[in-house]
Design an enzyme around this catalytic site. Structure first.
Site, short mmCIF file in Angstrom:
data_model
loop_
_atom_site.label_atom_id
_atom_site.label_comp_id
_atom_site.label_asym_id
_atom_site.label_seq_id
_atom_site.Cartn_x
_atom_site.Cartn_y
_atom_site.Cartn_z
N TYR A 1 0.81 -1.22 0.00
CA TYR A 1 0.00 0.00 0.00
C TYR A 1 0.85 1.28 0.00
O TYR A 1 0.75 2.09 -0.93
CB TYR A 1 -1.02 -0.01 1.15
CG TYR A 1 -1.79 1.29 1.24
CD1 TYR A 1 -2.79 1.60 0.33
CD2 TYR A 1 -1.48 2.23 2.22
CE1 TYR A 1 -3.48 2.81 0.38
CE2 TYR A 1 -2.16 3.44 2.28
CZ TYR A 1 -3.16 3.73 1.37
OH TYR A 1 -3.83 4.93 1.43
N LYS B 1 1.28 4.07 -3.06
CA LYS B 1 0.92 5.49 -2.91
C LYS B 1 2.14 6.37 -3.23
O LYS B 1 2.01 7.43 -3.84
CB LYS B 1 0.41 5.78 -1.49
CG LYS B 1 -0.91 5.12 -1.12
CD LYS B 1 -2.07 5.52 -2.00
CE LYS B 1 -2.64 6.88 -1.75
NZ LYS B 1 -3.86 7.13 -2.58
#
Ligand SMILES: NC(=O)C1=CN([C@@H]2O[C@H](COP(=O)(O)OP(=O)(O)OC[C@H]3O[C@@H](n4cnc5c(N)ncnc54)[C@H](O)[C@@H]3O)[C@@H](O)[C@H]2O)C=CC1
Ligand SMILES: C[C@H](CCCC(C)(C)O)[C@H]1CC[C@H]2[C@@H]3[C@H](O)CC4=CC(=O)CC[C@]4(C)[C@H]3CC[C@]12C
Length: 368
Positions: free
Chosen positions: A159, A163
Site C-alpha cells: 500500500y 501510494k
C-alpha cells in the site's frame, strides 16, 4: 477557467467519489463550489445516495468505471476542467494481492494523468497519504513534522509503496503539455489517518467493543502519537486546492501538502475513545495489557494463518505486523503550508468534528 467563473461553467470529475473520503468531497463540492455546472462521479461501485444529488442545480453524472481501464478513464475525463483523483485500493490487511494494489493505485493514477494529457484537462489533484512518508520500516518517529522535515521514507508494504509511486507520477506530470498546448498543473494532498462519518475501521472497532461487553483493551502505549484529521476538513482542502490551483499554479503546481486540522495529538486508541467513549465503550488499562513482544508474535501468527487459510477463506484481521508497526510508531504533523500557499483554514473545529463523528457512531448498526 477564469472567464467561466461567474457562470456555473466548470466541470469537475471525482474518481472514487463513492468512497469514504470521495463522498465527502462530492458533497462539499456541491455545497461550496458555486461555479460548478457538472459534477462527474467515477467509481467502481456507485452508491444509491447519488440519486438524491441529481435533483439539485448542478448536473450530477454518475459513471461506473474502473481506473485500471484507460479508455473508461479517458471517456470520463474528456471535457472536465478539474480532476480530483481519490480512487484507490486502501488495503493494509492483505485482502487484495500486491499486484492488484499496484494496478489500481499506480497504473490507475497513470491512466488518469494520461487522460488529462490526451483530453486537455489542466488541473489534477491527487489524494496521496501520510504513508508515502512513513512510518518507515525502521519504526523511526516522525514527531509533529512538516513537508520539509527530513525522514527516511523506506517502505516494503504494497500500500505505501503504491501510494509513493503514484504520488511521484503525479508530481512529475506537473508541467506536461496537455491537448491544446497548455501545461498540466498537479498537486498531491497527504492526509494522516482520516476519521469521521463513514469510517469503516471506526465502525469495526465499535462493533469489536460491543462484542467484548463494552470494552476495548489497550494495546499501544498512550505516549505514541498518531496523526488524525477529520474527513470534512480533508474534503474542504481538496475543494480549496481545486479552486486555487489555476490562480496559483506557479506556487502550488508539483507541490505536496499534508492534510491537517486541530484534532488533538493522541495515540490511535485514545483518539478513537474520543468518539467511542461517549457511545458507551471503555478502554481498559492505562498501559498496554500485553507485552509488545506478544503482540508481535500474534501479528506474525495472523500472517501465517492468513497464508494457510487463503485456499479456504479470507482471513484479514486488524492486527498484522504492518498495522502494529504503524499504530506503534509516532507519526504526527504540524504544518501551515496549506494556509500559506492557498489560505486553508479547517472548516470544522475539533469540537464540531468530534460531535459529528459521535453522532454518526450513534447511528451505526448495533449501537445502544
Ligand atoms: N482512509 C484513510 O485514513 C486515508 C486514505 N487516504 C487515501 O484517500 C483515498 C480515499 O480513501 P478512502 O476513502 O479511505 O477509501 P475508500 O475505499 O472508502 O474509497 C476508495 C474508493 O475508490 C474506489 N475504487 C477502488 N478501486 C477502484 C477502481 N479500480 N476504479 C474506480 N474506483 C475504484 C472504491 O470503490 C471506493 O469507492 C485513497 O486514495 C487513499 O489512499 C489517504 C490517507 C488516509
Ligand atoms: C488498524 C490499525 C490499528 C490496529 C491497532 C492494533 C494493532 C492494536 O490492533 C490502524 C492504526 C493506524 C491506521 C493507519 C493510519 O491511520 C494511516 C493510514 C493511512 C492511509 O492512507 C490508509 C489507512 C492507514 C494505513 C490506516 C489503516 C489502519 C491503521 C493501520
Amino acid at each position: 477557467m477564469a472567464d467561466s467563473a461567474e457562470t456555473q461553467e466548470l466541470v469537475y470529475l471525482v474518481t472514487g467519489g463513492c468512497g469514504f473520503l470521495g463522498e465527502h468531497v462530492v458533497r462539499m463540492l456541491l455545497q461550496r463550489e458555486p461555479r460548478l455546472r457538472e459534477l462527474r462521479i467515477f467509481d467502481l461501485h456507485l452508491g444509491p445516495w447519488l440519486e438524491e444529488l441529481k435533483t439539485g442545480p448542478v448536473q450530477v453524472t454518475a459513471i461506473q468505471g474502473d481506473v485500471t481501464q484507460a479508455h473508461e478513464v479517458a471517456a470520463a475525463v474528456a471535457g472536465a476542467h478539474v480532476v480530483i483523483h481519490t480512487a484507490g485500493l486502501v488495503d493494509v490487511f492483505g485482502k487484495t494481492s500486491p499486484e492488484t494494489i499496484h494496478e489500481v493505485n499506480v497504473q490507475g493514477t497513470q491512466n488518469v494523468i494520461e487522460a488529462c494529457v490526451q483530453t486537455g484537462t489542466r488541473f489534477l489533484i491527487y489524494t496521496s497519504s501520510m504513508e508515502v512518508v512513513g512510518p518507515n520500516i525502521k519504526g523511526q518517529p516522525f514527531y509533529r513534522g512538516n513537508e520539509n522535515t527530513p525522514y527516511e521514507a523506506v517502505h516494503r508494504h504494497p500500500y505505501p509503496c503504491s501510494k509513493a509511486l503514484a504520488e511521484q507520477l503525479v508530481l512529475e506530470a506537473n508541467g506536461r503539455e496537455v491537448l491544446g498546448g497548455l501545461p498540466l498543473v498537479t498537486c498531491a494532498l497527504r492526509p494522516t489517518g482520516i476519521y469521521g462519518e463513514g469510517h469503516q475501521i471506526m465502525r469495526d472497532f465499535y462493533h469489536q467493543g460491543l462484542r467484548l461487553g463494552g470494552r476495548l483493551f489497550r494495546a499501544i502505549p498512550a505516549s505514541v502519537e498518531h496523526g488524525r484529521v477529520y474527513v470534512g476538513n480533508v474534503a474542504w482542502m481538496h475543494v480549496l486546492v481545486a479552486r486555487e490551483l489555476e490562480h496559483r499554479a506557479a506556487l502550488m503546481g508539483g507541490q505536496v501538502y499534508f492534510c491537517y486540522d486541530n484534532s488533538p495529538y493522541k495515540s490511535y486508541e485514545d483518539f478513537n475513545m474520543e468518539f467511542l467513549g461517549p457511545c458507551g465503550l471503555r478502554l481498559v488499562g492505562t498501559r498496554p495489557l500485553m507485552p509488545y513482544w506478544l503482540l508481535v508474535l500474534l501479528a506474525a501468527l495472523n500472517t501465517l494463518l492468513q497464508w494457510l487459510l487463503r485456499p479456504l477463506m479470507l482471513y484479514a484481521p486488524l492486527l498484522n505486523p504492518y498495522t502494529l508497526a504503524v499504530a506503534n510508531t509516532t507519526f504526527t504533523v504540524s504544518t501551515d503550508k496549506a494556509r500559506r500557499h492557498f489560505g486553508y483554514e479547517p472548516l470544522f473545529s475539533w469540537e464540531e468534528s468530534r460531535t459529528r463523528t459521535i453522532r454518526w457512531v450513534q447511528t451505526v448498526e448495533g449501537s445502544a
